[in-house]
Enzyme design. Structure first.
Site, PDB file in Angstrom:
ATOM      1  N   LYS A  96      38.948  30.716  50.636  1.00 27.82           N
ATOM      2  CA  LYS A  96      39.435  30.728  49.227  1.00 27.82           C
ATOM      3  C   LYS A  96      40.780  31.588  48.713  1.00 27.82           C
ATOM      4  O   LYS A  96      41.051  32.386  49.572  1.00 27.82           O
ATOM      5  CB  LYS A  96      37.945  31.487  48.664  1.00 27.82           C
TER       6      LYS A  96
ATOM      7  N   GLU B 277      34.880  33.834  53.085  1.00 28.41           N
ATOM      8  CA  GLU B 277      33.424  34.162  52.685  1.00 28.41           C
ATOM      9  C   GLU B 277      32.297  33.242  53.391  1.00 28.41           C
ATOM     10  O   GLU B 277      32.796  32.272  53.841  1.00 28.41           O
ATOM     11  CB  GLU B 277      33.276  33.822  51.039  1.00 28.41           C
TER      12      GLU B 277
ATOM     13  N   HIS C 155      33.889  21.386  42.644  1.00 26.56           N
ATOM     14  CA  HIS C 155      33.822  22.694  42.238  1.00 26.56           C
ATOM     15  C   HIS C 155      34.043  22.846  40.525  1.00 26.56           C
ATOM     16  O   HIS C 155      34.200  23.895  40.193  1.00 26.56           O
ATOM     17  CB  HIS C 155      34.925  23.718  42.725  1.00 26.56           C
TER      18      HIS C 155
ATOM     19  N   LYS D  29      32.334  22.592  36.773  1.00 29.02           N
ATOM     20  CA  LYS D  29      31.079  22.001  36.317  1.00 29.02           C
ATOM     21  C   LYS D  29      30.987  20.877  35.503  1.00 29.02           C
ATOM     22  O   LYS D  29      31.630  20.465  34.727  1.00 29.02           O
ATOM     23  CB  LYS D  29      30.837  23.345  35.494  1.00 29.02           C
TER      24      LYS D  29
ATOM     25  N   GLU E 244      29.793  35.594  37.770  1.00 28.93           N
ATOM     26  CA  GLU E 244      29.322  34.337  38.278  1.00 28.93           C
ATOM     27  C   GLU E 244      28.894  34.780  39.842  1.00 28.93           C
ATOM     28  O   GLU E 244      29.479  35.438  40.471  1.00 28.93           O
ATOM     29  CB  GLU E 244      30.519  33.112  38.503  1.00 28.93           C
TER      30      GLU E 244
ATOM     31  N   GLU F  92      32.940  35.492  41.399  1.00 31.70           N
ATOM     32  CA  GLU F  92      33.993  35.943  40.481  1.00 31.70           C
ATOM     33  C   GLU F  92      33.646  36.497  39.078  1.00 31.70           C
ATOM     34  O   GLU F  92      32.282  36.124  38.714  1.00 31.70           O
ATOM     35  CB  GLU F  92      35.053  34.860  40.354  1.00 31.70           C
TER      36      GLU F  92
ATOM     37  N   ASN G 172      34.931  35.605  35.133  1.00 32.49           N
ATOM     38  CA  ASN G 172      35.685  34.920  34.070  1.00 32.49           C
ATOM     39  C   ASN G 172      35.893  35.877  32.735  1.00 32.49           C
ATOM     40  O   ASN G 172      34.953  36.048  32.261  1.00 32.49           O
ATOM     41  CB  ASN G 172      35.424  33.540  33.578  1.00 32.49           C
TER      42      ASN G 172
ATOM     43  N   ARG H 114      36.834  35.581  29.985  1.00 32.39           N
ATOM     44  CA  ARG H 114      37.041  34.792  28.611  1.00 32.39           C
ATOM     45  C   ARG H 114      35.760  34.218  27.982  1.00 32.39           C
ATOM     46  O   ARG H 114      34.773  34.226  28.559  1.00 32.39           O
ATOM     47  CB  ARG H 114      38.071  33.825  29.034  1.00 32.39           C
TER      48      ARG H 114
END
Length: 449
Positions: A158, A200, A235, A237, A275, A287, A289, A291
């Protein structure tokens, strides 16, 4: 409270922010590119300023133009929405240097969580469970192979500064690793200007679960339950729902409490989403986010809270709207992202909307900035609108969604409506038995496993 807010975004989120501002009695400034001169939020705002030509870098990402718009109109705060400058720590600092409020988290938290490696380290320190993987960036050498062997194949490479699936590759075997590392690093360099990648453990059939948080910046923070965003393509949504059909009340309380405590320790300000991948009863942080999320209406429908309004209130120094004990989850909600794309090839389909009829009725909500005669420009994302439904139970919600999808009309362009009309009738979706790879297997004509 703020006197005037400049909305540094476009489309449905700009209109969503404008509505919250109006309900708070705050004057609004819409900025727009030349391609968006006829946009709905531009028509409804108190003032509007053109900030450049169609390319995002020359308009919505044009910081000097945005600052000039604030100066011209006398705006005292900027709401970045999602995308564009919403997770740009430097933008937040520049606004502060000009005595303007950034409606979002502290710049330090944006910067910290924007670096996936540092975010993972921070999560670990705060007691949030993480996916097994490297402690930092890796290079395509023997060290990377040793780490991959210790994690166990398959592994996921990643981008440290990534997002949206870019700079992300799976290595199923030792023979795949070198190419995956090189390819991911090259993609990351091209997309983000940073070639750093990390490793990961690649989980086989996880769910994508995210926890909505709200913090006051002074050590107070609550969680507002989870959203299940496992139906994804590349990836990205496609369909989000809450509560997750895979999570029980005890698991929800456990991970929610862990995340809320972490946000309290950070003194996190505003809305955010933490998440996770969820498999075999365990949560693994991926991760955060910093916002408002595209899918925030799902949480609004099941909690009754206006997240954008609360985001503005808290940014202005307000308190949290309720305590954790007062948070209640009522019923079930599902959101479908209807895009201007071919429903089979997903090729973008910009153009003029000749007929538009949004569905209605109890428990049906449309967050969209389009209208009949509106031309969807080819320069930005292809979102037509978000169809959100709510029901007392998941079964009722699904039936309401089926009815709303059949009722919705968008003509003149291609949309992904046919895909959702098929999905809502799929037995696995009805049963809630899906994972993050399910949709891509389905679209490929495979029997999802």
């Amino acid at each position: 409270m703020f006197d005037k807010i400049l909305i540094a975004n476009r489309g449905e989120i700009a209109l969503r922010i404008l509505r919250a501002c109006k309900e708070l009695g705050i004057a609004t400034v819409a900025v727009h590119s030349t391609a968006d001169a006829d946009a709905m939020h531009v028509r409804l705002a108190d003032e509007s300023v053109c900030v450049g030509p169609p390319p995002s870098k020359d308009s919505y990402l044009n910081v000097p133009a945005l600052l000039a718009a604030c100066e011209i109109t006398g705006a005292d705060a900027v709401h970045p929405g999602y995308g564009f400058l919403s997770e740009n720590a430097r933008f937040a600092e520049i606004l502060a240097d000009h005595n303007l409020h950034f409606i979002g988290p502290k710049a330090d938290h944006i910067r910290l969580m924007g670096d996936k490696i540092e975010a993972k380290k921070t999560a670990k320190k705060l007691g949030i469970p993480v996916v097994p993987g490297s402690d930092g960036a890796v290079a395509p050498d023997q060290d990377a192979m040793a780490i991959a062997k210790s994690i166990g194949f398959p592994v996921l490479v990643k981008a440290a500064a990534g997002g949206g699936g870019r700079g992300m590759k799976v290595a199923h075997t030792e023979a795949d690793l070198a190419l995956a590392l090189t390819t991911a690093a090259n993609e990351a360099k091209a997309a983000f200007g940073d070639a750093s990648v990390y490793l990961e453990k690649y989980l086989q059939k996880p769910r994508h679960i995210e926890i909505q948080v709200l913090g006051d910046g002074r050590g107070g923070a609550i969680h507002l339950g989870e959203r299940d965003c496992s139906l994804q393509r590349r990836h990205q949504k496609v369909w989000e729902e809450g509560p997750s059909p895979a999570i029980d009340a005890a698991s929800r309380a456990r991970i929610g409490s862990t995340v809320a405590k972490a946000m309290q320790q950070m003194k996190y300000l505003g809305v955010g989403t933490v998440e996770f991948l969820y498999e075999d009863g365990e949560f693994y942080f991926i991760e955060m986010n910093t916002r408002i999320q595209v899918e925030h209406p799902v949480t609004e429908m099941i909690t009754g809270l206006d997240l954008v309004l609360e985001q503005i209130r808290i940014a202005a120094g307000g308190d949290l709207p309720l305590t954790q004990d007062e948070v209640t989850i009522t019923g079930h909600s599902i959101e479908c992202r209807v895009n201007a794309e071919n429903p089979v090839t997903f090729r973008p389909s910009p153009g003029k909307i000749l007929q538009y009829h949004p569905p209605g009725g109890l428990g049906v909500r449309i967050d969209s900035a389009v209208y009949q005669g509106y031309v969807i420009p080819p320069y930005y994302d292809s979102l037509v609108g978000k169809l959100i439904v709510h029901g007392k139970t998941r079964a009722e919600c699904l039936m309401r969604l089926r009815r709303a999808l059949d009722e919705m009309v968008v003509e003149g362009i291609e949309t992904t409506l046919p895909l959702f009309r098929a999905l809502v009738r799929e037995p696995a979706i009805i049963d809630g038995d899906y994972h993050i790879h399910w949709l891509e297997q389905y679209l490929a004509g495979q029997q999802p496993g």
